[in-house]
Design a protein around this motif. Structure first.
Motif, PDB file in Angstrom:
ATOM      1  N   ASN A   1      -1.564 -55.474 -23.737  1.00 34.86           N
ATOM      2  CA  ASN A   1      -1.808 -54.132 -24.275  1.00 34.86           C
ATOM      3  C   ASN A   1      -1.128 -53.952 -25.627  1.00 34.86           C
ATOM      4  OD1 ASN A   1      -3.402 -53.188 -22.139  1.00 34.86           O
ATOM      5  ND2 ASN A   1      -1.632 -52.534 -20.955  1.00 34.86           N
TER       6      ASN A   1
ATOM      7  N   GLN B   1      -3.068 -55.826 -28.282  1.00 36.29           N
ATOM      8  CA  GLN B   1      -4.302 -55.107 -28.598  1.00 36.29           C
ATOM      9  C   GLN B   1      -4.021 -53.921 -29.512  1.00 36.29           C
ATOM     10  OE1 GLN B   1      -5.890 -54.121 -24.748  1.00 36.29           O
ATOM     11  NE2 GLN B   1      -6.849 -56.128 -24.451  1.00 36.29           N
ATOM     12  N   VAL B   2      -2.948 -53.211 -29.227  1.00 33.07           N
ATOM     13  CA  VAL B   2      -2.550 -52.095 -30.094  1.00 33.07           C
ATOM     14  C   VAL B   2      -2.223 -52.607 -31.489  1.00 33.07           C
ATOM     15  CG1 VAL B   2      -0.767 -50.350 -30.515  1.00 33.07           C
ATOM     16  CG2 VAL B   2      -1.746 -50.603 -28.229  1.00 33.07           C
TER      17      VAL B   2
ATOM     18  N   ILE C   1      -3.224 -55.382 -33.088  1.00 37.97           N
ATOM     19  CA  ILE C   1      -4.421 -55.836 -33.806  1.00 37.97           C
ATOM     20  C   ILE C   1      -5.241 -54.643 -34.296  1.00 37.97           C
ATOM     21  CG2 ILE C   1      -6.633 -57.022 -33.549  1.00 37.97           C
ATOM     22  CD1 ILE C   1      -5.250 -58.953 -31.634  1.00 37.97           C
ATOM     23  N   SER C   2      -5.419 -53.653 -33.435  1.00 35.56           N
ATOM     24  CA  SER C   2      -6.213 -52.473 -33.808  1.00 35.56           C
ATOM     25  C   SER C   2      -5.552 -51.694 -34.937  1.00 35.56           C
ATOM     26  CB  SER C   2      -6.405 -51.573 -32.587  1.00 35.56           C
ATOM     27  OG  SER C   2      -7.065 -52.253 -31.539  1.00 35.56           O
ATOM     28  N   VAL C   3      -4.236 -51.540 -34.861  1.00 34.34           N
ATOM     29  CA  VAL C   3      -3.512 -50.803 -35.901  1.00 34.34           C
ATOM     30  C   VAL C   3      -3.615 -51.532 -37.236  1.00 34.34           C
ATOM     31  CG1 VAL C   3      -1.213 -50.094 -36.671  1.00 34.34           C
ATOM     32  CG2 VAL C   3      -1.932 -49.625 -34.326  1.00 34.34           C
TER      33      VAL C   3
ATOM     34  N   PHE D   1      -5.982 -53.583 -38.210  1.00 37.12           N
ATOM     35  CA  PHE D   1      -7.366 -53.484 -38.677  1.00 37.12           C
ATOM     36  C   PHE D   1      -7.619 -52.127 -39.334  1.00 37.12           C
ATOM     37  CE2 PHE D   1     -11.899 -52.539 -37.838  1.00 37.12           C
ATOM     38  CZ  PHE D   1     -12.475 -53.595 -38.511  1.00 37.12           C
ATOM     39  N   LEU D   2      -7.236 -51.043 -38.663  1.00 31.65           N
ATOM     40  CA  LEU D   2      -7.467 -49.704 -39.206  1.00 31.65           C
ATOM     41  C   LEU D   2      -6.613 -49.445 -40.440  1.00 31.65           C
ATOM     42  CD1 LEU D   2      -7.660 -47.577 -35.914  1.00 31.65           C
ATOM     43  CD2 LEU D   2      -9.546 -48.303 -37.388  1.00 31.65           C
TER      44      LEU D   2
ATOM     45  N   LYS E   1      -3.748 -45.471 -24.891  1.00 29.97           N
ATOM     46  CA  LYS E   1      -3.812 -46.565 -25.857  1.00 29.97           C
ATOM     47  C   LYS E   1      -4.517 -46.150 -27.147  1.00 29.97           C
ATOM     48  CE  LYS E   1      -4.916 -50.581 -24.222  1.00 29.97           C
ATOM     49  NZ  LYS E   1      -5.710 -51.736 -23.709  1.00 29.97           N
ATOM     50  N   TYR E   2      -5.649 -45.477 -27.042  1.00 29.99           N
ATOM     51  CA  TYR E   2      -6.431 -45.174 -28.238  1.00 29.99           C
ATOM     52  C   TYR E   2      -5.755 -44.114 -29.105  1.00 29.99           C
ATOM     53  CZ  TYR E   2      -9.941 -47.851 -25.737  1.00 29.99           C
ATOM     54  OH  TYR E   2     -10.590 -48.845 -25.077  1.00 29.99           O
TER      55      TYR E   2
ATOM     56  N   ILE F   1      -3.022 -45.890 -31.004  1.00 30.63           N
ATOM     57  CA  ILE F   1      -3.561 -46.693 -32.104  1.00 30.63           C
ATOM     58  C   ILE F   1      -3.831 -45.809 -33.321  1.00 30.63           C
ATOM     59  CG2 ILE F   1      -5.596 -47.987 -32.854  1.00 30.63           C
ATOM     60  CD1 ILE F   1      -5.725 -49.150 -30.010  1.00 30.63           C
TER      61      ILE F   1
ATOM     62  N   SER G   1      -1.723 -45.955 -36.811  1.00 27.31           N
ATOM     63  CA  SER G   1      -2.499 -46.277 -38.013  1.00 27.31           C
ATOM     64  C   SER G   1      -2.293 -45.215 -39.090  1.00 27.31           C
ATOM     65  CB  SER G   1      -3.984 -46.398 -37.671  1.00 27.31           C
ATOM     66  OG  SER G   1      -4.209 -47.421 -36.719  1.00 27.31           O
TER      67      SER G   1
END
Length: 254
Positions: A53, A56-57, A59-61, A63-64, A113-114, A117, A121
């Motif tokens: 988890n 995943q957080v 990588i998403s952060v 990316f954004l 989670k979302y 993120i 970000s």
């Protein structure tokens, strides 16, 4: 570490959410490599899925942050008329510590989670925007950019074909540091109760829950803490390595 989290369902047979009151607070053994917690859940399984988890957080952060920070930085660096306005807004955002902004947004939007993120970000993108802007300012007045303008190249072609292509190095270095920082801040938010919500595993949440059992079952807090240190240290070292590899000024010093 990434290998362990990706193949967590294969590595461990235990579910990170399955309670078993008969096995509560068991010390590390051949059956439960890292012991069990107060609900009898396997800590090894929870650490693997919690690290998944966190990654995943991260990588998403990253990316954004690259997308929004890059867009804002490009606009500020290339279009001089908008630079002063945009930078004053970013200065106002950067006056507050990023973790404070993330905590405030997470408290308003709620945990999960979302939401985490998006909150992280938003708190990270001003610094990325400044880095992109600085890189563009150092490139946009070079001779090959002037030559591209002279032959009639459009602004979008100049930005994406010439300027942004030569700004990748500082962006990648900052992205690696943001990844490590996102994992650490996600753990902090989960520790404070505004991150990934239970019963979903989170390294920070596991540390928070383990405080009451520190004297009788120290392994509950030890192993999640070790994983956080390893992950954050690994990506900080990657960031240092990328900086040394991609920064020509540092290379000239050797």
């Amino acid at each position: 570490m990434s290998f362990l989290t990706i193949f967590a369902p294969v590595i461990t047979e235990f579910s990170p959410l399955e309670n078993n009151s008969r096995n509560r607070l068991q010390s590390p053994s051949l059956t439960h490599y890292m012991g069990t917690d107060e609900f009898g859940r396997d800590i090894f399984a929870r650490v693997l899925y919690g690290a998944r988890n966190s990654i995943q957080v991260g990588i998403s952060v990253v990316f954004l942050t690259i997308i929004f920070g890059g867009i804002v930085g490009i606009i500020a660096g290339y279009y001089s008329k908008l630079d002063n306005v945009i930078m004053r807004i970013l200065d106002g955002l950067m006056a507050f510590p990023g973790i404070i902004i993330a905590i405030s947004l997470a408290a308003i939007w709620g945990g999960g989670k979302y939401n985490i993120i998006i909150a992280l970000s938003f708190s990270y993108f001003p610094k990325m925007a400044r880095i992109v802007r600085s890189s563009i300012l150092s490139i946009k007045d070079l001779e090959y950019i002037e030559s591209a303008k002279a032959i009639g190249a459009s602004n979008s072609r100049i930005i994406f074909r010439h300027i942004l292509k030569n700004s990748i190095s500082p962006i990648m270095v900052q992205a690696s540091f943001n990844f490590a920082r996102a994992i650490l801040d996600e753990a902090a938010l989960s520790f404070l109760g505004v991150g990934i919500m239970p019963p979903n595993p989170s390294l920070g949440g596991m540390i928070s829950d383990a405080r009451s059992f520190l004297s009788v079952a120290p392994w509950i807090i030890t192993f999640p803490g070790i994983f956080i240190v390893i992950i954050v240290l690994s990506f900080n070292l990657i960031g240092d390595g990328l900086r040394d590899l991609l920064d020509p000024h540092l290379q000239n010093n050797y």
